[in-house]
Motif scaffolding. Structure first.
Motif, mmCIF file in Angstrom:
data_model
loop_
_atom_site.group_PDB
_atom_site.id
_atom_site.type_symbol
_atom_site.label_atom_id
_atom_site.label_comp_id
_atom_site.label_asym_id
_atom_site.label_seq_id
_atom_site.Cartn_x
_atom_site.Cartn_y
_atom_site.Cartn_z
ATOM 1 N N GLU A 234 50.313 -60.936 -62.008
ATOM 2 C CA GLU A 234 49.639 -61.218 -63.275
ATOM 3 C C GLU A 234 49.770 -62.701 -63.636
ATOM 4 O O GLU A 234 48.825 -63.322 -64.133
ATOM 5 C CB GLU A 234 50.218 -60.347 -64.393
ATOM 6 C CG GLU A 234 50.168 -58.854 -64.133
ATOM 7 C CD GLU A 234 48.741 -58.327 -64.042
ATOM 8 O OE1 GLU A 234 47.822 -58.988 -64.574
ATOM 9 O OE2 GLU A 234 48.545 -57.250 -63.456
ATOM 10 N N ARG A 237 47.371 -64.576 -61.463
ATOM 11 C CA ARG A 237 45.979 -64.411 -61.889
ATOM 12 C C ARG A 237 45.674 -65.259 -63.127
ATOM 13 O O ARG A 237 44.560 -65.758 -63.282
ATOM 14 C CB ARG A 237 45.677 -62.940 -62.153
ATOM 15 C CG ARG A 237 45.338 -62.148 -60.906
ATOM 16 C CD ARG A 237 44.808 -60.764 -61.232
ATOM 17 N NE ARG A 237 45.888 -59.851 -61.522
ATOM 18 C CZ ARG A 237 46.510 -59.107 -60.607
ATOM 19 N NH1 ARG A 237 46.163 -59.215 -59.326
ATOM 20 N NH2 ARG A 237 47.472 -58.277 -60.949
ATOM 21 N N CYS A 238 46.656 -65.406 -64.010
ATOM 22 C CA CYS A 238 46.441 -66.195 -65.227
ATOM 23 C C CYS A 238 46.500 -67.693 -64.960
ATOM 24 O O CYS A 238 46.072 -68.491 -65.808
ATOM 25 C CB CYS A 238 47.488 -65.827 -66.282
ATOM 26 S SG CYS A 238 47.255 -64.194 -67.029
#
Length: 342
Positions: A234, A237-238
């Protein structure tokens, strides 16, 4: 032909591979069959549970020999090295072997000699089998990164190690490190503190639920490193649109490159191989890592890992069987515990 066994023990369970090799070891090892057990090994006061490993290993050997079509019940097979005492060498790579392997070192040689007739045995840290899988038996450095992170290098006279000290004391740049940093940034955003990331807070609440409930979900878990590492994708992805997440991943890349620089052989060119699931994060991690390696190790060449740690264990077993093992022996990192065949 002789038969060799490689074992890889880690947080996701055990994997076993049966290989065949020429008696002189010159042709390398061919993987013939493989099997796995999903439950990780227990650890106790004497370290990794040797009895549990043996209880998993013996049925796995039977399964692999059956898959390979080896008949273990005839005298002919025994004389050919394909029955009781079929295995010419066994190499076991295990997470925690360096610090938690005393029980294995004390119990396994006699147990495997009695149950399987094994006379050649190596017990190795999983970083060593990762090294062997990635680079074989040539000098260089390997960074193995998944939930944790460790770097190992050799000039073939001795080993140099950096990090791999677990999520409380190190593993800097590994999956648990990235995930924990991302969750901290999310909690900062929830509190309204500087350094917080609304993007990571949103992802955290989608994955784990409301922020105030996270401590109660996380702290009682015995698999906290794996839970922390589950948030690393995550963060990656950010990273494309969030400067806080991008900074976390860039810092992880710096830590990984620092570990590689600490273990590269000090003279001459150095090959550096990257192995482990963390590098599946792709360019958000690999792009800053390539830049860090170029800056910290301008004389090094990054190469692809040839095989995984299970392949490394099989390679070590094949080399031991053929008297061609050149990787440095070490009491805790790569321990040859049985006498060579005369």
């Amino acid at each position: 032909m002789s038969w060799v066994l490689g074992v890889d023990s880690g947080g996701s369970g055990l994997r076993f591979a049966l290989g065949s090799t020429a008696p002189d070891g010159t042709a390398g090892v061919t993987t013939v069959a493989a099997t796995a057990s999903a439950e990780p090994l227990r650890t106790g006061p004497s370290g990794i549970d040797a009895g549990q490993l043996l209880a998993r290993l013996l049925p796995a050997v039977d399964t692999l020999l059956a898959q390979a079509g080896v008949n273990t019940n005839t005298n002919t097979d025994v004389e050919a090295g394909s029955g009781p005492g079929v295995l010419s060498a066994v190499a076991i790579g295990a997470a925690g072997m360096a610090t938690l392997g005393d029980g294995l070192r004390a119990e396994l040689p006699a147990a495997l000699a009695h149950s399987l007739g094994v006379r050649r045995l190596v017990l190795a840290a999983d970083a060593v089998t990762a090294y062997a899988g990635a680079l074989g038996q040539r000098p260089g450095a390997v960074v193995a990164a998944g939930t944790g992170m460790i770097a190992l290098g050799t000039d073939l006279t001795g080993w140099r190690r950096a990090d791999g000290w677990g999520h409380l004391l190190g593993d800097c740049g590994g999956g648990a490190w990235i995930g924990r940093a991302g969750l901290e940034a999310a909690m900062r955003a929830h509190d309204g503190r500087r350094g917080g990331s609304p993007a990571l807070l949103s992802r955290m609440e989608e994955v784990f639920g409301p922020a105030p409930e996270l401590p109660g979900l996380l702290y009682p878990r015995t698999d906290r490193p794996a839970v922390l590492a589950s948030f690393a994708p995550e963060v990656a992805r950010c990273a494309a649109g969030d400067p806080i997440a991008a900074g976390i991943v860039s810092t992880a890349a710096r830590h990984i490159a620092e570990a590689a620089a600490a273990v590269c052989p000090p003279s001459g060119a150095c090959e550096v191989a990257l192995t482990g699931g963390l590098f599946g994060l792709g360019d958000p991690l690999l792009a800053p890592l390539r830049a860090e390696l170029a800056g910290q190790l301008p004389h090094a060449t990054t190469v692809s890992a040839a095989a995984d740690p299970l392949g490394g264990a099989l390679l070590i077993a094949g080399a031991l069987a053929g008297d061609t093992l050149r990787l440095p022996h070490d009491a805790r990192l790569l321990n040859v515990l049985t006498e060579q065949d005369g």
